[in-house]
Each structure stands twice: as C-alpha cells, then as structure tokens.
Design an enzyme around this catalytic site. Structure first.
Site, PDB file in Angstrom:
ATOM      1  N   SER A   1      -5.375   0.854   1.861  1.00 10.39           N
ATOM      2  CA  SER A   1      -4.434  -0.222   2.186  1.00 10.39           C
ATOM      3  C   SER A   1      -4.826  -0.910   3.489  1.00 10.39           C
ATOM      4  O   SER A   1      -5.675  -0.419   4.240  1.00 10.39           O
ATOM      5  CB  SER A   1      -3.014   0.345   2.332  1.00 10.39           C
ATOM      6  OG  SER A   1      -2.937   1.140   3.514  1.00 10.39           O
ATOM      7  N   LYS A   2      -4.175  -2.029   3.749  1.00  7.74           N
ATOM      8  CA  LYS A   2      -4.404  -2.764   4.987  1.00  7.74           C
ATOM      9  C   LYS A   2      -4.088  -1.877   6.191  1.00  7.74           C
ATOM     10  O   LYS A   2      -4.778  -1.912   7.209  1.00  7.74           O
ATOM     11  CB  LYS A   2      -3.524  -4.020   4.993  1.00  7.74           C
ATOM     12  CG  LYS A   2      -3.736  -4.899   6.219  1.00  7.74           C
ATOM     13  CD  LYS A   2      -2.792  -6.082   6.211  1.00  7.74           C
ATOM     14  CE  LYS A   2      -2.876  -6.839   7.534  1.00  7.74           C
ATOM     15  NZ  LYS A   2      -1.893  -7.910   7.640  1.00  7.74           N
ATOM     16  N   ARG A   3      -3.059  -1.065   6.056  1.00  8.93           N
ATOM     17  CA  ARG A   3      -2.650  -0.190   7.156  1.00  8.93           C
ATOM     18  C   ARG A   3      -3.740   0.822   7.500  1.00  8.93           C
ATOM     19  O   ARG A   3      -3.938   1.164   8.668  1.00  8.93           O
ATOM     20  CB  ARG A   3      -1.353   0.543   6.773  1.00  8.93           C
ATOM     21  CG  ARG A   3      -0.734   1.304   7.935  1.00  8.93           C
ATOM     22  CD  ARG A   3       0.622   1.858   7.570  1.00  8.93           C
ATOM     23  NE  ARG A   3       1.612   0.802   7.391  1.00  8.93           N
ATOM     24  CZ  ARG A   3       2.857   1.018   6.995  1.00  8.93           C
ATOM     25  NH1 ARG A   3       3.256   2.247   6.711  1.00  8.93           N
ATOM     26  NH2 ARG A   3       3.704   0.017   6.862  1.00  8.93           N
TER      27      ARG A   3
END
Length: 502
Positions: A262-264
């Site tokens: 994910s982006k996180r």
C-alpha cells in the site's frame, strides 16, 4: 493461437498509477509483443464521482517513461475507439436492454433506503443480505411486478438499475491460465448491478462489452478481479459471445509481514510506490530509478523465468515471458533488491548518458560552469560509477571534485593529523607547486619518490593528503583526484588543511 492477440490495460483515472498497475500493464505488453499482438490502453472512467483531473495524463506519462507504450488508446486511434468509456456511454444501455429481452437481466426499482433496511434486518438476525435467486421475487423489480406495474414505473421515470439475473443451480466451469480450472456454484452469486440509475454502466457491463467490441483475446489483470470472473464469464455466455482467456496476476505483497503493498508501506519504508511523483509522493523517476531497472524488478514480481538470470532488458523480457510461468502466490516487494537492480543498470549506462543527468544536479548545486564540462564530468563518473546506485550518489561520492572541503572528518583528522603532519604537507605543497605537468602519473611519481627518499611510511603522507583534498578518507585513486581538481585547487586545499588542522 489463430486469433490475433489483443490485450488491454484498463485503469480508472481515480488517482495515480500504483506500481502494481504498472506491473499489470507490463505483463500485458510483454504477452502482446511476444505473440506479435496489440497492447490497448482503455480508460475506464464510468465512475464520474471518483474521477480525478490529470489522472489520465499521469497514466499515459507513466507508461511512456517506463517504455511500455500502447499501440491503441486515447490519442492513438486504432479502429476500435473511442478508448474512454465515458465516450462510449451510448453503447452500454442497448446491451443492458438486450440482456433484459433475453431474460438475463431485469429492472430493479428498490430504493437505497429499502435495501439498507433489508441489510440491517439480516444483520440483526445474524445473516448477510444477498440480492439473488432466493429473494428477488419478493423485491421491487420487474420479476415481481405485473406488466402494468412495470410499464407504469417506466412511464413515470421512476429511478431503476438493471441487475444481472444470476442462474440457479449451475456449476460454472472457469479456466484461468495462472490458476488453472475452477468451479463456482452460481447459487452463491448475487445479482450484480449492470446499469446504474445515473445512466452509466457499472464496471462489469462496460468491461465485458468493451473487451468484446475491441476483440480482446486475453484478459490479464490483478488477482483482486478474481471474484468477478464468474459474473464476467456468465455475461459472455448470456450475450452468446466467445469468452477471452483469463489470467489473474498474483498480488504484490508488503516488504514485511502479510498483506497487499500500500501507499502507507511506501511512506513508512521510505520507498516510492508510484512510477512518477503525485502530489507529495515522490515517484521512482524522481527518486533516480532508471526505467530499465523498474521494469526489470517488476517483471520478476510474480513471474519466474525458470533460470537463475536476473537482469533482463525489455527485449529479453519479451522473448522470455510466458503467462504459464506466472506464480499463483503473492510476490514480496523488496525495496533493497530494487536498489540493487538500479545499481546494475546504472553500471551498464555510458558515462556520457549519466553525465547528462549529473550535470543537471550540478546546476542545482551551483557548481561553476568551468567544472561542468561534459568530458570532465564523464571522467569523474568513470571513477565513481562502480560504487553508485543512483545518479544522485555521484554527488555524495564525489562532491569534493567540484567543491573544496571546508571541514574535515573529525575522527579521521584526530587519527591521521599528527604534530609533524603540517611540515610533511608543506613539503608536498612544494612538490605539487614545482610540477609543471599536473598529471596523475607525474604527481604519483614525484610524491612517491619524496616518501621513499625520506624513508617515510606511505600512510603517514597519503592519509593526511587525502584528508586535505577530500575532507575525508574516502574516494578513488588520490592522484586521479589531484589531476582532476587541478593544480591551483590542490595547493589551496593543502594550504587550508595546514591552517585549519595544523
């Protein structure tokens, strides 16, 4: 394969292209080129509420930077356009109505409030509300209404959706190139909405209609679409169209632990997950990755060439790729390995090509023009390249070629600069000053002669000399550094070190 191979990459312009989307595009491209086929870009913008301005341009720019250009798509007409679903809007209603006529779909007038009531009622009883064969006759749709009631609702423009009528008691046979054979009991499927009350199709209908009309032979997409496979195959069958072959690619997993990348994860781990920058998020391009490296590491996320070979050019990937060697299980994303790929590809770049990019960085560092001559920069890159993974590393590894040190590594200075060092450096200063030919060879000859004739240890002279010129004990051959920084700068640096450290 007698049918012409045609594949498509069909992203939604709802934001930047995730690196997983780039891999999907890459696998489609490799498969198409391997078989002399076409790679189509289709923009699936039916969800106007989530549409993001500039997202389509970003997708096109990202594919171009990665060197996986599409053969057909927006701006590249190929006889199967338009290639934006919003421009194909008029098509979909007719196909939805065709399914109603053949009994494979129906009008549904249930209000959002009524459906929400049913969901909550089921939850309270510990059940899950599914709109399908077991309750559709009791709900507000054309299957439960009389012809007069239906005509009245349609005539008064009551809002409706068109739902697919999932068949009962059928075991659906599904085939996937990556997953193999699968079976689905149609009784567990819900009656998906195909056409929304706002006059736009859902992904499911538009996707199938467009793939058929664009003569897509193989649908290569992410694993997240696997739950939709049964519905899509049923839609092909309902239209009496030949199904394309399907291949669902494995997920790209987090570097550590479980779950999808994910982006996180990128923010936490300090690595990009977009090919190009988007808002505050830096992309692979801006981080200094080479497109060859990005394609190389993406290709090996979920595909196995069957050999120990790790470095592949795009041409080699096309020649080696096959969907049969795509893995079922998720592929772990490894940021450190990605840097290794970049380092390997950087070594293969010519010094001239790298100099072009490095000079742009030198501009930002306000390096004088006299020190940015291409031939000069190329020579420096030749000395530094082996230890670099990115163009930006050239500055970290060799800033002293362009700017004299103003400070010195404290630990190194404490260890190398003795009470007698200033006098030794003054002698070296004089040697350099007296040399007419300021070449690496002449400098090496004269300084080594001085050391030998005075029965000194090399470390006693060379380490503080390096410290004087570089500010640290790092760097390539010292005499090459001296030749490249020039006689005047060498003398100034030695003098500054004597004053500062002496």
């Amino acid at each position: 394969m007698s049918q012409k191979i045609r594949v498509r990459f069909a992203p939604s312009p709802t934001g930047p292209l995730h690196i997983g989307g780039v891999r999907t595009a890459l696998f489609n491209y490799l498969f198409a080129k391997k078989h002399g086929g076409d790679f189509v870009l289709r923009i699936e913008d039916t969800d106007q509420n989530r549409y993001v301005a500039n997202a389509e341009k970003y997708i096109v720019d990202a594919l171009e930077w990665c060197n996986i250009p599409f053969d057909e798509g927006p701006g590249k007409e190929g006889g199967f356009g338009p290639y934006r679903q919003s421009e194909r809007k008029a098509l979909y209603r007719d196909y939805a109505l065709q399914l109603i006529k053949t009994g494979h779909a129906y009008y549904a007038f249930d209000t959002p409030e009524r459906l929400d009531f049913h969901r909550k009622d089921h939850e309270a009883k510990g059940k899950t509300f599914i709109y399908n064969w077991h309750n559709r006759q009791k709900l507000d749709n054309s299957l439960s209404l009389t012809e007069a009631e239906l005509s009245s609702k349609l005539a008064t423009n009551q809002p409706y959706v068109i739902r697919f009528k999932s068949p009962e008691n059928i075991t659906l046979q599904l085939q996937d190139i990556v997953r193999g054979a699968m079976e689905i009991d149609t009784n567990v499927l819900d009656d998906k909405i195909l056409f929304k009350s706002d006059g736009m199709p859902t992904y499911h209908l538009a996707n199938i209609v467009d793939d058929h009309l664009m003569e897509i032979s193989h649908v290569i997409r992410g694993e997240e679409w696997l739950p939709s496979l049964a519905l899509h195959c049923l839609l092909y069958d309902a239209f009496d169209w030949k199904r394309p072959q399907f291949a669902h690619l494995p997920l790209i997993m987090k570097p550590t632990g479980k779950g999808k990348l994910s982006k996180r994860d990128g923010e936490k781990g300090g690595f990009p997950i977009f090919p190009l920058s988007w808002n505050e998020s830096e992309g692979y391009k801006e981080k200094g990755f080479l497109p060859e490296a990005v394609l190389n590491f993406l290709a090996l996320l979920g595909w196995n060439p069957g050999t120990e070979k790790e470095l592949f050019s795009l041409e080699e990937l096309v020649a080696s790729f096959s969907l049969e060697r795509v893995n079922k299980s998720g592929a772990r994303f490894d940021p450190e390995k990605n840097k290794w790929f970049n380092q390997q590809w950087l070594q293969q770049k010519s010094n001239k090509a790298l100099a072009k990019d490095f000079i742009l960085l030198l501009d930002q560092k306000e390096v004088p023009d006299a020190l940015k001559a291409t031939a000069h920069v190329e020579t420096i890159i030749g000395l530094l390249k082996e230890r670099a993974s990115f163009v930006s590393d050239f500055w970290a590894l060799g800033h002293y070629f362009f700017k004299a040190p103003k400070a010195y590594n404290e630990k190194a200075a404490k260890k190398q600069w003795k009470p007698e060092t200033a006098a030794l450096m003054q002698n070296v200063f004089q040697i350099v000053n007296d040399i007419d030919s300021h070449t690496a060879e002449e400098l090496q000859l004269q300084i080594k002669n001085y050391i030998t004739q005075n029965e000194l240890s090399f470390g006693k002279v060379m380490a503080p000399l390096r410290l004087s010129l570089v500010g640290d004990l790092q760097g390539p051959d010292l005499f090459a550094i001296m030749a490249l920084v020039g006689k005047v700068s060498c003398l100034e640096r030695i003098e500054h070190a004597i004053k500062t450290l002496g």
